[in-house]
Design a protein around this motif. Structure first.
Motif, PDB file in Angstrom:
ATOM      1  N   GLN A   1      19.244   2.364 -26.888  1.00 35.43           N
ATOM      2  CA  GLN A   1      19.738   1.073 -27.025  1.00 35.43           C
ATOM      3  C   GLN A   1      21.427   0.948 -27.211  1.00 35.43           C
ATOM      4  O   GLN A   1      21.780   1.643 -28.189  1.00 35.43           O
ATOM      5  CB  GLN A   1      19.010   0.315 -28.196  1.00 35.43           C
TER       6      GLN A   1
ATOM      7  N   GLN B   1      24.203  -1.479 -27.048  1.00 37.10           N
ATOM      8  CA  GLN B   1      24.740  -2.668 -27.276  1.00 37.10           C
ATOM      9  C   GLN B   1      23.489  -3.791 -26.946  1.00 37.10           C
ATOM     10  O   GLN B   1      22.279  -3.681 -27.551  1.00 37.10           O
ATOM     11  CB  GLN B   1      26.004  -2.944 -26.504  1.00 37.10           C
ATOM     12  N   ASN B   2      23.875  -4.341 -25.771  1.00 34.45           N
ATOM     13  CA  ASN B   2      22.744  -5.130 -25.060  1.00 34.45           C
ATOM     14  C   ASN B   2      21.763  -4.642 -23.981  1.00 34.45           C
ATOM     15  O   ASN B   2      21.055  -5.097 -23.547  1.00 34.45           O
ATOM     16  CB  ASN B   2      23.396  -6.606 -24.665  1.00 34.45           C
ATOM     17  N   LEU B   3      22.091  -3.455 -23.762  1.00 32.38           N
ATOM     18  CA  LEU B   3      21.521  -2.621 -22.652  1.00 32.38           C
ATOM     19  C   LEU B   3      20.583  -1.823 -23.283  1.00 32.38           C
ATOM     20  O   LEU B   3      20.666  -0.787 -24.226  1.00 32.38           O
ATOM     21  CB  LEU B   3      22.391  -1.738 -21.778  1.00 32.38           C
TER      22      LEU B   3
ATOM     23  N   THR C   1      17.502   1.079 -22.298  1.00 29.74           N
ATOM     24  CA  THR C   1      17.048   1.966 -21.011  1.00 29.74           C
ATOM     25  C   THR C   1      16.100   2.749 -21.378  1.00 29.74           C
ATOM     26  O   THR C   1      15.815   3.300 -22.677  1.00 29.74           O
ATOM     27  CB  THR C   1      18.168   3.020 -20.557  1.00 29.74           C
TER      28      THR C   1
ATOM     29  N   ARG D   1      16.082  -0.279 -16.738  1.00 29.25           N
ATOM     30  CA  ARG D   1      17.145  -0.763 -17.544  1.00 29.25           C
ATOM     31  C   ARG D   1      17.136  -2.350 -17.581  1.00 29.25           C
ATOM     32  O   ARG D   1      16.711  -2.994 -16.658  1.00 29.25           O
ATOM     33  CB  ARG D   1      18.626  -0.384 -16.889  1.00 29.25           C
TER      34      ARG D   1
ATOM     35  N   LYS E   1      19.248  -5.395 -19.444  1.00 27.76           N
ATOM     36  CA  LYS E   1      20.417  -5.998 -20.229  1.00 27.76           C
ATOM     37  C   LYS E   1      20.087  -7.470 -20.692  1.00 27.76           C
ATOM     38  O   LYS E   1      19.773  -8.396 -19.940  1.00 27.76           O
ATOM     39  CB  LYS E   1      21.605  -6.170 -19.132  1.00 27.76           C
ATOM     40  N   ASP E   2      20.432  -7.604 -21.856  1.00 28.87           N
ATOM     41  CA  ASP E   2      20.475  -8.935 -22.462  1.00 28.87           C
ATOM     42  C   ASP E   2      19.441  -9.555 -22.515  1.00 28.87           C
ATOM     43  O   ASP E   2      18.769 -10.723 -22.910  1.00 28.87           O
ATOM     44  CB  ASP E   2      21.506  -9.830 -21.940  1.00 28.87           C
TER      45      ASP E   2
END
Length: 360
Positions: free
Chosen positions: A220, A222-224, A226, A257, A259-260
């Motif tokens: 983790q 930030q907002n990503l 994987t 992946r 994001k957000d």
């Protein structure tokens, strides 16, 4: 302590809770309750458990079936309901609907029973099953955290192991039917003990990964988020709603992946050994965008690298480096690629495009 010895205080506590909530509970009964409560430490613990269970039930909206169960309990006079009487109480729930529209039926006892009492009666119905289950679900999470300068290996109570990267943190809750982990910061590699009866679920920023027995990594940043699978299989899905908006079943070498926490995830095929090279104190890059490589290098180096030219971000690099020395890695990159290194003080190194050559 066996189940029978645990059940007796819980049953008594449930009856007391129901009785104390009754409108006609007398001062003598209050005093008797206080004597019972103080006579054994188990009584206080049992009553606290029943109270928590009842309070959780009071969040339920008023339900005719709940009122019918309370009615049955009050008719018996002891605050408990047998299994066969539960069936009869359910059949009377239809009368509840009629009472709501027929004033002639509003004199039934249960109409005047407050919801808190109805909830306490419901606790008494299934206290042996309900209280232990709620106690398990209310078990506080246990947090594990790695220091900013040192990774950490955690062995969980089920035999699973978690390797936490620098400055990473997880919260763990172990239930009878589920193992629930939340990655709140950083990166973790999970080696899951096989248990088909207890799925192992890891949630990070709206992404949920479920496994029975396997090895995978969740990162983790930030907002990503994987997720990379090394062994076995996992199901990765949206964790934001009751029904996932997407899900992906991964096989070894698969990576997703997100994001957000919105939209559809990106899916890639990777070499898991390269992805988890940090566990051996290495950086292994293989056609890795320079921006990603720099972010990985900066996790372990006091001297941070920064791209002075945004056009360098997508430049792909490869190599095997020892983690922790950003200046040495930057020099190695500059020797292999047409970029220049500029010292910007004791804590920062800036990478620029070399003007004598174009980058491809």
């Amino acid at each position: 302590m066996g189940k029978d010895s645990q059940a007796e205080p819980l049953q008594a506590a449930a009856r007391w809770y129901a009785r104390l909530g009754a409108p006609d509970c007398s001062a003598e009964e209050q005093a008797e309750f206080e004597r019972w409560l103080s006579s054994d430490a188990r009584h206080e613990n049992a009553f606290a458990s029943v109270k928590r269970a009842a309070e959780s039930l009071t969040h339920m909206a008023p339900d005719p079936r709940l009122a019918a169960l309370a009615d049955a309990a009050l008719r018996e006079g002891d605050g408990s309901v047998s299994v066969d009487r539960i069936s009869r109480a359910r059949s009377r729930s239809e009368q509840t609907k009629r009472a709501q529209t027929n004033p002639l039926e509003t004199n039934r006892k249960w109409v005047r029973v407050p919801l808190a009492l109805a909830a306490s009666v419901l606790v008494a119905i299934g206290v042996i099953r309900l209280v232990p289950e709620l106690e398990i679900r209310n078990t506080p999470s246990v947090a594990y955290e790695a220091a900013p300068d040192k990774a950490r290996v955690v062995r969980l109570s089920d035999g699973s192991t978690v390797q936490l990267d620098l400055a990473s943190k997880i919260e763990v809750q172990m239930y009878r039917d589920e193992r629930r982990i939340t990655l709140t910061a950083g990166r973790a590699y999970f080696k899951v003990a096989h248990d088909t009866s207890r799925p192992f679920a890891v949630t990070a920023h709206g992404v949920r990964t479920v496994a029975l027995g396997t090895e995978f990594q969740v990162d983790q940043d930030q907002n990503l988020v994987t997720v990379t699978l090394a062994e076995g299989s996992v199901l990765v899905s949206d964790a934001n709603g009751t029904v996932p908006s997407w899900e992906e079943k991964l096989l070894p070498g698969d990576q997703v992946r997100m994001k957000d926490g919105a939209g559809a995830p990106e899916r890639h095929t990777v070499n898991p050994a390269h992805v988890i090279s940090w566990m051996q104190g290495r950086h292994v890059f293989d056609h890795t965008p320079l921006a990603e490589a720099v972010a990985e290098i900066n996790r372990y180096s006091d001297r941070k690298l920064r791209l002075g030219d945004p056009s360098l971000a997508d430049l792909q690099i490869g190599g095997n480096f020892v983690a922790g020395n950003g200046a040495l890695i930057a020099s190695s990159i500059a020797a292999a690629l047409p970029i220049s290194v500029v010292e910007a003080g004791p804590k920062e190194i800036i990478l620029f495009r070399r003007h004598d050559q174009a980058l491809h």
